[in-house]
Motif scaffolding. Structure first.
Motif, PDB file in Angstrom:
ATOM      1  N   ASP A  10       4.381  11.314  -7.034  1.00  0.00           N
ATOM      2  CA  ASP A  10       4.038  11.795  -8.385  1.00  0.00           C
ATOM      3  C   ASP A  10       5.273  11.836  -9.280  1.00  0.00           C
ATOM      4  N   SER A  11       6.097  10.796  -9.152  1.00  0.00           N
ATOM      5  CA  SER A  11       7.307  10.632  -9.978  1.00  0.00           C
ATOM      6  C   SER A  11       8.353  11.722  -9.736  1.00  0.00           C
ATOM      7  N   LYS A  12       8.307  12.366  -8.581  1.00  0.00           N
ATOM      8  CA  LYS A  12       9.286  13.402  -8.237  1.00  0.00           C
ATOM      9  C   LYS A  12       9.732  13.225  -6.789  1.00  0.00           C
ATOM     10  N   CYS A  54       0.833  -1.217   0.000  1.00  0.00           N
ATOM     11  CA  CYS A  54       0.000   0.000   0.000  1.00  0.00           C
ATOM     12  C   CYS A  54       0.865   1.263   0.000  1.00  0.00           C
ATOM     13  N   LEU A  55       1.906   1.260   0.813  1.00  0.00           N
ATOM     14  CA  LEU A  55       2.771   2.437   0.903  1.00  0.00           C
ATOM     15  C   LEU A  55       3.466   2.740  -0.415  1.00  0.00           C
ATOM     16  N   SER A  56       3.814   1.695  -1.146  1.00  0.00           N
ATOM     17  CA  SER A  56       4.568   1.887  -2.385  1.00  0.00           C
ATOM     18  C   SER A  56       3.683   2.064  -3.615  1.00  0.00           C
ATOM     19  N   TYR A  86      15.584   5.987  -9.152  1.00  0.00           N
ATOM     20  CA  TYR A  86      15.701   4.560  -9.498  1.00  0.00           C
ATOM     21  C   TYR A  86      17.141   4.217  -9.872  1.00  0.00           C
ATOM     22  N   ASN A  87      17.773   5.098 -10.654  1.00  0.00           N
ATOM     23  CA  ASN A  87      19.153   4.845 -11.090  1.00  0.00           C
ATOM     24  C   ASN A  87      20.114   4.788  -9.904  1.00  0.00           C
ATOM     25  N   LEU A 103      23.476   0.860  -6.979  1.00  0.00           N
ATOM     26  CA  LEU A 103      23.995   0.258  -5.746  1.00  0.00           C
ATOM     27  C   LEU A 103      23.973  -1.261  -5.795  1.00  0.00           C
ATOM     28  N   GLY A 104      23.263  -1.801  -6.784  1.00  0.00           N
ATOM     29  CA  GLY A 104      23.229  -3.254  -6.935  1.00  0.00           C
ATOM     30  C   GLY A 104      21.878  -3.884  -6.693  1.00  0.00           C
ATOM     31  N   TYR A 105      20.849  -3.082  -6.437  1.00  0.00           N
ATOM     32  CA  TYR A 105      19.518  -3.638  -6.216  1.00  0.00           C
ATOM     33  C   TYR A 105      18.877  -4.049  -7.533  1.00  0.00           C
ATOM     34  N   ASN A 106      18.177  -5.184  -7.501  1.00  0.00           N
ATOM     35  CA  ASN A 106      17.541  -5.664  -8.731  1.00  0.00           C
ATOM     36  C   ASN A 106      16.345  -4.772  -9.078  1.00  0.00           C
ATOM     37  N   GLU A 107      15.683  -5.083 -10.163  1.00  0.00           N
ATOM     38  CA  GLU A 107      14.608  -4.220 -10.658  1.00  0.00           C
ATOM     39  C   GLU A 107      13.487  -4.059  -9.638  1.00  0.00           C
ATOM     40  N   PHE A 108      13.089  -5.158  -8.992  1.00  0.00           N
ATOM     41  CA  PHE A 108      12.009  -5.072  -8.008  1.00  0.00           C
ATOM     42  C   PHE A 108      12.420  -4.192  -6.830  1.00  0.00           C
ATOM     43  N   ALA A 109      13.596  -4.459  -6.264  1.00  0.00           N
ATOM     44  CA  ALA A 109      14.049  -3.725  -5.080  1.00  0.00           C
ATOM     45  C   ALA A 109      14.217  -2.242  -5.391  1.00  0.00           C
ATOM     46  N   ALA A 110      14.859  -1.933  -6.525  1.00  0.00           N
ATOM     47  CA  ALA A 110      15.068  -0.526  -6.896  1.00  0.00           C
ATOM     48  C   ALA A 110      13.740   0.182  -7.128  1.00  0.00           C
ATOM     49  N   THR A 111      12.779  -0.545  -7.692  1.00  0.00           N
ATOM     50  CA  THR A 111      11.472   0.049  -7.984  1.00  0.00           C
ATOM     51  C   THR A 111      10.702   0.361  -6.707  1.00  0.00           C
ATOM     52  N   ILE A 112      10.643  -0.593  -5.780  1.00  0.00           N
ATOM     53  CA  ILE A 112       9.869  -0.355  -4.563  1.00  0.00           C
ATOM     54  C   ILE A 112      10.533   0.713  -3.689  1.00  0.00           C
ATOM     55  N   LEU A 113      11.861   0.760  -3.660  1.00  0.00           N
ATOM     56  CA  LEU A 113      12.561   1.794  -2.912  1.00  0.00           C
ATOM     57  C   LEU A 113      12.290   3.172  -3.521  1.00  0.00           C
ATOM     58  N   THR A 114      12.263   3.215  -4.843  1.00  0.00           N
ATOM     59  CA  THR A 114      11.982   4.474  -5.544  1.00  0.00           C
ATOM     60  C   THR A 114      10.569   4.955  -5.254  1.00  0.00           C
ATOM     61  N   LYS A 115       9.605   4.037  -5.310  1.00  0.00           N
ATOM     62  CA  LYS A 115       8.215   4.423  -5.046  1.00  0.00           C
ATOM     63  C   LYS A 115       8.024   4.938  -3.623  1.00  0.00           C
TER      64      LYS A 115
END
Length: 401
Positions: A154-156, A37-39, A131-132, A137-149
């Motif tokens: 609003d994408s900022k 929910c948070l992400s 995300y970059n 840092l080495g996080y896979n796509e899922f990890a980088a995505t959820i951390l970014t969210k």
């Protein structure tokens, strides 16, 4: 090969590793449902607040909910704070080598300075850049995505999240390195305090010539310069960097750092209002402001704390005829080593003294009315001839007594 190098990076930095939401749940101690929910419904976990800027515009702050803030602080502590920003980054870092005071000191001995402010600093950092950071840092796509969210809205990058300052420093590593590389070869000193960039050297022409090169790099990195806040400092004007003024003493080649004059005036006005109204609810805030000025100026010959204590002591003499204010003062001493004061009786001996006390009374009423402050004083020991007079004066007197 990339997976191996990224794995080594995570291990070398001691970063928490996870590849699924279940693993993320396990290391954070939060349920998978809550993390989902948070992400994915992030906008529901913020409330916005607008605060005025110095120029009159409004700055929008986004305040995360308690649960989202817990996750963001976890990310800050366990991931972001373990990554070292560039040497030019002076804000949002611990240590005596950083901060706005040290940032100003780096430029103390140069003659000319160029101040560049970045417009809408946090919101100009996109989710893709965040995300970059996590991906690098080495996080896979899922990890980088959820951390970014969890760190964006609003994408900022939102102003108000505990992660935003640290992320902004990491996003700016490339920007800082490019500018530092350009400056170091030409004898120009460069530092950045959040969105406030400062360049200095002893060659006016050199600094002006490379302004457009600075601008090109800044814009190439996705930032926009706020032209209204771009300033050029020369020896003929006071050098002010991130709110700190550098005062150069040419005889002994030493310098002093000064806090803004308007801040000092504001502190005195706030103290004055406390003493005159008997309301000390802002005492903690005022002491924080005093501490900040003292920190900036602690190495100067003039002792700021001593001057503030003297101001408080002198101002306190003006309230001795108001017992309620005296009691409030004694119960809320700004400093432990300040002496308590005693009330004095109102006892006019002649018409001249009666006029003096009457003027004091009216001036106080005017001061309170102008600021829409209630009067805590009862004036029970004051002569009725004074307190019963018409207090609807339109006199423009701004200071009591």
């Amino acid at each position: 090969m990339r997976k191996i190098s990224q794995s080594l990076l995570i291990n070398s930095l001691g970063l928490p590793r996870f590849s699924t939401i279940e693993q993320f749940s396990e290391i954070t101690g939060l349920s998978t449902r809550l993390l989902f929910c948070l992400s994915n419904l992030t906008e529901k976990y913020y409330r916005n607040k607008k605060i005025p800027k110095r120029n009159g515009d409004m700055r929008e702050i986004f305040i995360p909910s308690y649960t989202l803030r817990i996750v963001q602080k976890w990310i800050l502590k366990n991931i972001l704070n373990k990554i070292v920003p560039s040497n030019q980054s002076m804000a949002f870092r611990r240590g005596s080598s950083f901060g706005n005071k040290q940032n100003a000191a780096y430029h103390a001995y140069t003659l000319y300075g160029l101040s560049i402010d970045l417009k809408d600093f946090f919101p100009s950092i996109s989710a893709n850049k965040v995300y970059n950071i996590f991906s690098s840092l080495g996080y896979n796509e899922f990890a980088a995505t959820i951390l970014t969210k969890l760190c964006t809205l609003d994408s900022k990058l939102p102003q108000g999240s505990p992660c935003s300052p640290a992320i902004s420093n990491l996003v700016c590593i490339t920007l800082d390195n490019r500018l530092a590389g350009l400056c170091q070869k030409r004898g120009i000193i460069y530092t950045r305090y959040a969105d406030d960039m400062y360049f200095s050297c002893d060659d006016k022409t050199l600094l002006l010539r490379y302004y457009y090169a600075f601008k090109q790099i800044i814009e190439n990195e996705g930032f926009v310069i706020n032209d209204r806040k771009t300033h050029f400092n020369t020896p003929s004007n006071r050098k002010r960097i991130t709110g700190v003024t550098i005062v150069q003493h040419h005889l002994d080649e030493k310098f002093e750092l000064k806090a803004p004059k308007e801040m000092k005036r504001k502190i005195r006005a706030e103290i004055f209002m406390c003493l005159m109204s008997g309301d000390y609810k802002n005492k903690g805030k005022i002491l924080g402001e005093i501490g900040y000025v003292s920190f900036i100026e602690k190495d100067n010959n003039f002792n700021y704390i001593s001057s503030i204590k003297q101001y408080i002591t002198t101002t306190a003499e003006k309230i001795i005829y108001f017992p309620e204010l005296v009691d409030a003062y004694n119960n809320n001493l700004f400093f432990d080593d300040l002496e308590e004061i005693e009330s004095a009786l109102i006892d006019p001996k002649d018409e001249e003294e009666l006029y003096y006390y009457g003027d004091m009374y009216n001036s106080r009423k005017i001061y309170l009315n102008k600021r829409n402050l209630s009067d805590v004083c009862t004036y029970k020991d004051w002569p009725q001839v004074i307190t019963s007079q018409n207090n609807s004066s339109t006199d423009n007197t701004d200071l009591p007594f």
